[in-house]
Design an enzyme around this catalytic site. Sequence first.
Site, short mmCIF file in Angstrom:
data_model
loop_
_atom_site.label_atom_id
_atom_site.label_comp_id
_atom_site.label_asym_id
_atom_site.label_seq_id
_atom_site.Cartn_x
_atom_site.Cartn_y
_atom_site.Cartn_z
N TYR A 93 2.34 52.01 -10.18
CA TYR A 93 3.63 52.24 -10.84
C TYR A 93 4.75 51.51 -10.10
O TYR A 93 5.61 50.88 -10.72
CB TYR A 93 3.90 53.74 -10.89
N LYS A 99 7.11 48.53 -11.64
CA LYS A 99 8.56 48.62 -11.71
C LYS A 99 9.23 47.52 -10.89
O LYS A 99 10.31 47.03 -11.26
CB LYS A 99 9.03 50.00 -11.27
#
Length: 297
Positions: free
Chosen positions: A189, A193
Amino acid sequence: MNDFLDKTFYSTYKTKKMKNNKDIIVLTGAGQLGLAIARRLGYGNKIFVADWKLENAESISKILTEAGFDAVPFKVDISSRASVLALIAAAQKEGEISMFINAAGVSPSQASIEQILSVDLYGTSLLLEEFGKVIKPGGTGVVISSQSGYRMPALSAEQDRLLAMTPVEELLQLEMLQPANIKDTLHAYQMAKRANGKRVMAEAVKWGERGARVNSISPGIIITPLALDEINGPRGDFYKNMFAKSPAGRPGIADEVANVAELLLSKSGAFITGADFLIDGGATASYFYGPLQPEKN
């Protein structure tokens, strides 16, 4: 009398024509953040609300329609180029795409490493590329990213360049994104991002060739159903500690993100493009320089 009828007919015709030529806003990710932004900026435009789950798109479209907006639901898989192109084609049948909002994504507690990289990293990059080809001159876009992109150690300049510039279809082949180099879903993640911000920077150059702008927003803990899943999930104590020890001392709400999105998507932000805005109540500041520093926990 005939002049009056002619004028009335012309006025009616003009009104209908204007109604049939609305600018199009495309929202991917039918959740509370996307809804808050669409409500702020959507009036007078036609809003395509697209989501992997059609029922989510229908739910958000219903809320918007009942509030006086012109919204239609659409099913899309942002990790599929064919699906994204079908969404764009449907939107273009209704008018020019003047605004793009990507609030789609999966979380570390909800998805596997592969799903996170496919949706949050590849899917966002794909959306930026394809919408950048069709956005109306003067149009704007915003990607909802995450504070998580700021939490991992700095990458090398070459790694950042690869995340920003690698052709979309080759992104998931990068060595740094191979399973052996991804520790867990949180790491996946964070990488996704970090890539979001870099892709926005690179795409802003291309969007600028069309006279359009694109930026990203990196929220911290914002109270949404997705965040509640995180807070009540296996990493819940981590998140509760995060906002308790941040300068703001609380999580945020969707309308606070919409405040910044309104700036970025409107003419007030005309000189802002290729930028990321961190909205986390100071949690990242505390992580590096305050009580949330890892060595102090």
